[in-house]
Write an enzyme that holds these catalytic residues in place. Structure first.
Site, PDB file in Angstrom:
ATOM      1  N   THR A   1       0.669  -1.126   0.133  1.00 14.56           N
ATOM      2  CA  THR A   1       0.064  -0.102  -0.008  1.00 14.56           C
ATOM      3  C   THR A   1       0.875   1.293  -0.135  1.00 14.56           C
ATOM      4  O   THR A   1       0.528   2.241  -0.806  1.00 14.56           O
ATOM      5  CB  THR A   1      -0.920  -0.127   1.271  1.00 14.56           C
ATOM      6  OG1 THR A   1      -1.489  -1.148   1.170  1.00 14.56           O
ATOM      7  CG2 THR A   1      -1.782   1.047   1.223  1.00 14.56           C
TER       8      THR A   1
ATOM      9  N   ARG B   1       7.907  -2.609   2.865  1.00 15.32           N
ATOM     10  CA  ARG B   1       7.959  -2.569   4.351  1.00 15.32           C
ATOM     11  C   ARG B   1       8.112  -4.187   4.853  1.00 15.32           C
ATOM     12  O   ARG B   1       7.551  -5.196   4.452  1.00 15.32           O
ATOM     13  CB  ARG B   1       6.675  -2.180   5.075  1.00 15.32           C
ATOM     14  CG  ARG B   1       6.464  -0.553   5.082  1.00 15.32           C
ATOM     15  CD  ARG B   1       5.224  -0.352   5.781  1.00 15.32           C
ATOM     16  NE  ARG B   1       4.960   1.227   5.208  1.00 15.32           N
ATOM     17  CZ  ARG B   1       4.095   2.035   5.679  1.00 15.32           C
ATOM     18  NH1 ARG B   1       2.983   1.341   6.385  1.00 15.32           N
ATOM     19  NH2 ARG B   1       3.872   3.111   5.111  1.00 15.32           N
TER      20      ARG B   1
ATOM     21  N   SER C   1       6.155   3.866   8.938  1.00 18.46           N
ATOM     22  CA  SER C   1       4.994   4.495   9.346  1.00 18.46           C
ATOM     23  C   SER C   1       4.508   4.219  10.772  1.00 18.46           C
ATOM     24  O   SER C   1       5.600   4.603  11.740  1.00 18.46           O
ATOM     25  CB  SER C   1       3.784   4.086   8.521  1.00 18.46           C
ATOM     26  OG  SER C   1       2.705   5.009   8.908  1.00 18.46           O
ATOM     27  N   HIS C   2       3.346   3.799  10.928  1.00 17.98           N
ATOM     28  CA  HIS C   2       2.943   3.470  12.419  1.00 17.98           C
ATOM     29  C   HIS C   2       3.522   1.986  13.123  1.00 17.98           C
ATOM     30  O   HIS C   2       3.091   1.644  14.142  1.00 17.98           O
ATOM     31  CB  HIS C   2       1.457   3.427  12.274  1.00 17.98           C
ATOM     32  CG  HIS C   2       0.796   2.363  11.225  1.00 17.98           C
ATOM     33  ND1 HIS C   2       1.132   2.512   9.992  1.00 17.98           N
ATOM     34  CD2 HIS C   2       0.316   1.094  11.474  1.00 17.98           C
ATOM     35  CE1 HIS C   2       0.399   1.643   9.351  1.00 17.98           C
ATOM     36  NE2 HIS C   2       0.132   0.672  10.205  1.00 17.98           N
TER      37      HIS C   2
ATOM     38  N   LYS D   1      10.087   4.166   0.527  1.00 15.60           N
ATOM     39  CA  LYS D   1       9.192   4.337  -0.714  1.00 15.60           C
ATOM     40  C   LYS D   1       9.719   5.358  -1.421  1.00 15.60           C
ATOM     41  O   LYS D   1      10.311   6.487  -1.048  1.00 15.60           O
ATOM     42  CB  LYS D   1       7.768   4.658  -0.415  1.00 15.60           C
ATOM     43  CG  LYS D   1       7.561   5.813   0.489  1.00 15.60           C
ATOM     44  CD  LYS D   1       5.902   5.971   0.536  1.00 15.60           C
ATOM     45  CE  LYS D   1       5.735   7.276   1.289  1.00 15.60           C
ATOM     46  NZ  LYS D   1       4.252   7.484   1.568  1.00 15.60           N
TER      47      LYS D   1
ATOM     48  N   ASP E   1       1.821   9.823  14.189  1.00 17.05           N
ATOM     49  CA  ASP E   1       2.510   8.544  14.120  1.00 17.05           C
ATOM     50  C   ASP E   1       3.912   8.390  13.776  1.00 17.05           C
ATOM     51  O   ASP E   1       4.576   9.569  13.767  1.00 17.05           O
ATOM     52  CB  ASP E   1       1.800   7.639  12.988  1.00 17.05           C
ATOM     53  CG  ASP E   1       2.045   8.085  11.609  1.00 17.05           C
ATOM     54  OD1 ASP E   1       2.316   9.231  11.512  1.00 17.05           O
ATOM     55  OD2 ASP E   1       2.099   7.191  10.634  1.00 17.05           O
TER      56      ASP E   1
ATOM     57  N   ASP F   1       5.945   8.502  11.158  1.00 14.94           N
ATOM     58  CA  ASP F   1       6.698   9.419  10.069  1.00 14.94           C
ATOM     59  C   ASP F   1       5.806  10.756   9.868  1.00 14.94           C
ATOM     60  O   ASP F   1       5.769  11.377   9.126  1.00 14.94           O
ATOM     61  CB  ASP F   1       6.506   8.817   8.910  1.00 14.94           C
ATOM     62  CG  ASP F   1       5.245   8.087   8.299  1.00 14.94           C
ATOM     63  OD1 ASP F   1       4.224   7.851   9.052  1.00 14.94           O
ATOM     64  OD2 ASP F   1       5.005   8.038   6.900  1.00 14.94           O
TER      65      ASP F   1
ATOM     66  N   ASP G   1       2.596  11.324   9.291  1.00 15.51           N
ATOM     67  CA  ASP G   1       1.527  11.564   8.245  1.00 15.51           C
ATOM     68  C   ASP G   1       0.090  11.564   8.620  1.00 15.51           C
ATOM     69  O   ASP G   1      -0.833  11.955   8.190  1.00 15.51           O
ATOM     70  CB  ASP G   1       1.962  11.039   6.995  1.00 15.51           C
ATOM     71  CG  ASP G   1       1.909   9.428   7.083  1.00 15.51           C
ATOM     72  OD1 ASP G   1       1.760   8.945   8.329  1.00 15.51           O
ATOM     73  OD2 ASP G   1       2.234   8.851   5.980  1.00 15.51           O
ATOM     74  N   ARG G   2       0.031  10.576   9.849  1.00 14.95           N
ATOM     75  CA  ARG G   2      -1.417  10.267  10.570  1.00 14.95           C
ATOM     76  C   ARG G   2      -1.792  11.190  11.461  1.00 14.95           C
ATOM     77  O   ARG G   2      -0.766  11.760  12.339  1.00 14.95           O
ATOM     78  CB  ARG G   2      -1.475   8.926  11.035  1.00 14.95           C
ATOM     79  CG  ARG G   2      -1.352   7.928   9.988  1.00 14.95           C
ATOM     80  CD  ARG G   2      -1.408   6.480  10.682  1.00 14.95           C
ATOM     81  NE  ARG G   2      -1.279   5.347   9.448  1.00 14.95           N
ATOM     82  CZ  ARG G   2      -1.831   4.334   9.573  1.00 14.95           C
ATOM     83  NH1 ARG G   2      -2.419   3.926  10.504  1.00 14.95           N
ATOM     84  NH2 ARG G   2      -1.552   3.549   8.513  1.00 14.95           N
TER      85      ARG G   2
ATOM     86  N   THR H   1      -7.868   2.073  -1.218  1.00 16.76           N
ATOM     87  CA  THR H   1      -6.848   2.331  -0.215  1.00 16.76           C
ATOM     88  C   THR H   1      -5.515   2.632  -0.472  1.00 16.76           C
ATOM     89  O   THR H   1      -4.837   1.944  -1.363  1.00 16.76           O
ATOM     90  CB  THR H   1      -6.738   1.326   0.996  1.00 16.76           C
ATOM     91  OG1 THR H   1      -8.396   1.284   1.655  1.00 16.76           O
ATOM     92  CG2 THR H   1      -5.887   1.454   2.091  1.00 16.76           C
TER      93      THR H   1
ATOM     94  N   GLU I   1      -8.771   9.565   4.792  1.00 13.71           N
ATOM     95  CA  GLU I   1      -8.806   8.050   5.091  1.00 13.71           C
ATOM     96  C   GLU I   1      -9.180   7.679   6.362  1.00 13.71           C
ATOM     97  O   GLU I   1      -8.735   8.410   7.443  1.00 13.71           O
ATOM     98  CB  GLU I   1      -7.574   7.298   4.671  1.00 13.71           C
ATOM     99  CG  GLU I   1      -7.125   7.503   3.240  1.00 13.71           C
ATOM    100  CD  GLU I   1      -5.815   6.369   3.044  1.00 13.71           C
ATOM    101  OE1 GLU I   1      -5.940   5.567   2.368  1.00 13.71           O
ATOM    102  OE2 GLU I   1      -5.157   7.072   3.301  1.00 13.71           O
TER     103      GLU I   1
ATOM    104  N   SER J   1      -7.977   5.427   8.047  1.00 11.04           N
ATOM    105  CA  SER J   1      -6.645   4.860   8.941  1.00 11.04           C
ATOM    106  C   SER J   1      -5.930   6.062   9.442  1.00 11.04           C
ATOM    107  O   SER J   1      -4.869   6.227   9.398  1.00 11.04           O
ATOM    108  CB  SER J   1      -5.882   4.169   7.730  1.00 11.04           C
ATOM    109  OG  SER J   1      -5.318   5.115   6.594  1.00 11.04           O
TER     110      SER J   1
ATOM    111  N   LYS K   1      -0.415  12.426   3.254  1.00 10.29           N
ATOM    112  CA  LYS K   1      -1.316  12.864   4.458  1.00 10.29           C
ATOM    113  C   LYS K   1      -0.525  13.343   5.416  1.00 10.29           C
ATOM    114  O   LYS K   1       1.043  13.403   5.317  1.00 10.29           O
ATOM    115  CB  LYS K   1      -2.073  11.753   4.963  1.00 10.29           C
ATOM    116  CG  LYS K   1      -1.366  10.582   5.291  1.00 10.29           C
ATOM    117  CD  LYS K   1      -2.043   9.560   5.745  1.00 10.29           C
ATOM    118  CE  LYS K   1      -1.506   8.305   6.172  1.00 10.29           C
ATOM    119  NZ  LYS K   1      -0.911   7.262   5.317  1.00 10.29           N
TER     120      LYS K   1
END
Ligand code: G16
Length: 540
Positions: A17, A21, A111-112, A124, A274, A276, A278-279, A341, A360, A362, A373
């Site tokens: 996604t 990872r 990420s998370h 990425k 989170d 990185d 972005d959340r 997603t 999203e 998430s 994001k």
């Protein structure tokens, strides 16, 4: 001196996604990361160009940057902008690529997902618009990684990343940049910092950086520029293992923050970001805002914030995200797009100015200011709204539900399932889809059922098998898909949504409001029955 190191292809380098990872130990195998980086350079042709590189500071971040710098120099990259200490949040990478007109950038993050030697690592590639590479490109990188027989490196001294400055590696210029400055400047253009400064003097709030990359960003922006008390910015020092925590800003993993906000006289605003950056999660006093509702509230109130004063052109949400923003879009007479997603699917719509806001379920929300994001952006947006409306999060949310109705929403995650069992559950469901339309379960009737296929309205690309949807009369939905970001077995996500127009019924616990849908999901899909799990691992 440039030399070629012989290696062999790894068959498991198809990005998911959001990039590649894997467990840290997997990434540390000889040649594993280097191969993938060489595959990126072979695919993008950035000779003589500028690239941006940075990560969320997790274990292996610095070593990975050294590997990337050596391969970049050997592949003729002209200039690389690297975040100080190797740190750049994902939205900051996007901002810097755009501002400095770079060819693209490499983000190092899982990420998370937890970090540390036993944790996860990720990489990425982002393209020149600042956003994640579209599927066509990630597939091309993967295809190249399957043919690779070696990679090129430059030997020589790698500069220390601890101070801003310039250095040279062979013909490539390395520029160590302040990780926060460009991003902070962009935030000042979008939000009313003077008003925020005054408001913050009156607001009891907490921000939890979860020992991840947002620490330095929150300290500079919330602390230095806006005057938030230092001890109200929790866990602000980035650590390679995130302090042993799970840097996922949701009620299940941000326990410390939840505890504070649930005290009787606790803070009235809470937020977390989170690994990185972005959340985001937004909390009111004893209230967690569902990410789908957050997108809808921001869209409905966008004109109150300087950066969006002229209104928004459209909204996009990922398919499993609730339809709360569709209702707002209808009221604003603007389109609402439904994408698979993955943030990468928003890029074309944003570039074509079809949408201004995206979100999203998430815990991701953002706008056209970057192509990722953006956690801190969402926090500033909410604070700006609170300042202008002079209301609490709770009051704004209840007001929103009164006006638009409430979309009760929840996601149930079943983690680290046996991949064969998870895949066969989905396959079985796909086989059954055709017979589900028209079936009734108690008061609910399935209007239609399908496996979501996205037709990108801008470039015409088609992405199939993006999640099975059971669409009920009255707008309720059950969605099931397998996560594309896990690193252990398979994670099955069950998304549940039910609309309630009546304000007298807006104060239910979502799990109760969705109880009959939860039963129907088990009846039709049989997750518990087939996996042997008695309950989901995470409920958000
Ligand atoms: C990534 C993607 C998001 C996606 C999320 C969860 O976020 O960028 O678009 O919603 O993963 O994806 P999945 O359900 O496939 O696990 P992040 O924050 O992990 O980069």
């Amino acid at each position: 001196m440039t030399r070629t190191v012989a290696s062999h292809a790894f068959t498991d380098q198809r990005p998911g996604t959001s990039g590649l990872r894997k467990k840290v130990a997997h990434f540390k195998q000889p040649h594993y990361l280097a191969n993938f980086v060489q595959a990126i350079f072979d695919t993008i042709d950035a000779t003589g160009q500028t690239l941006v590189v940075g990560g969320d500071g997790r274990y292996f971040n610095t070593e990975a940057i050294e590997i990337i710098l050596r391969i970049a120099a050997a592949n003729g990259i002209g200039r690389i902008l690297v975040g100080q200490d190797g740190l750049l949040s994902t939205p900051a990478v996007s901002c810097i690529i755009r501002k400095h007109r770079a060819h693209g950038g490499i983000v190092l993050s899982a990420s998370h997902n937890p970090g540390g030697p036993q944790g996860d690592f990720g990489i990425k590639y982002n393209i020149g618009n600042g956003g994640p590479a579209p599927e066509k490109l990630t597939e091309a990188i993967y295809a190249r990684s399957q043919q690779i027989t070696g990679y090129r490196v430059v030997d020589g001294d790698i500069p220390s990343l601890t101070k801003p400055g310039k250095a040279q590696l062979d013909a490539m210029q390395i520029e160590i940049i302040d990780s926060v400055a460009d991003y902070a400047q962009l935030m000042q253009q979008l939000f009313d910092f003077d008003r925020l400064k005054d408001f913050i003097k009156t607001c009891d709030l907490r921000f939890d950086a979860m020992h991840a990359v947002t620490g330095p960003y929150a300290t500079r922006i919330l602390g230095d520029l806006l005057g938030v008390q230092r001890d109200w910015i929790l866990n602000s020092t980035p650590l390679p293992d995130f302090g042993g925590g799970h840097p996922d800003p949701n009620p299940a993993h941000a326990e410390e923050l939840m505890h504070l906000l649930w005290q009787d006289h606790g803070p009235v605003f809470g937020a977390a970001s989170d690994g990185d950056g972005d959340r985001n999660m937004i909390l009111g006093h004893k209230l967690a805002v569902s990410p789908s509702d957050s997108l809808a509230v921001l869209a409905a109130n966008a004109k109150l914030v300087p950066g969006y004063r002229d209104g928004i052109t459209g909204i996009a949400r990922s398919m499993p995200t609730s339809q709360a923003s569709d209702v707002v879009a209808e009221a604003l007479h603007i389109p609402c797009f439904e994408t698979p997603t993955g943030w990468k699917f928003f890029g074309n719509l944003l570039d074509a100015n079809q949408v201004t806001l995206c979100g999203e379920e998430s815990y991701g929300t953002s706008s056209n200011h970057v192509r990722e994001k953006d956690g801190l952006w969402a926090v500033l947006f909410w604070l700006n709204l609170l300042a202008v409306r002079g209301q609490t999060v709770t009051a704004i949310l209840k007001d929103h539900w009164r006006r638009f109705g409430r979309h009760y929403y929840s996601r149930h995650d079943y983690e680290a399932l046996d991949s064969n069992i998870a895949n066969s559950m989905i396959e079985e469901l796909r086989r059954d889809i055709a017979g589900l339309s028209g079936k009734s379960f108690g008061a609910r009737t399935i209007r239609a059922a399908d496996d979501f296929t996205y037709h990108d309205p801008i470039d015409g690309s088609v992405s199939a098998k993006q999640g099975v949807r059971l669409l009920f009369e009255g707008g309720a939905r059950i969605v099931v898909r397998l996560s594309g970001t896990g690193t252990e077995g398979a994670t099955l996500r069950l998304y549940l949504e039910s609309y309630q127009a009546d304000p007298a019924k807006h104060d239910l616990d979502p799990q109760l409001a969705l109880a009959d849908l939860i039963d129907i999901a088990e009846n039709v899909i049989g997750i518990k029955r087939q996996s042997g799990r008695q309950q989901p691992d995470v409920v958000t």
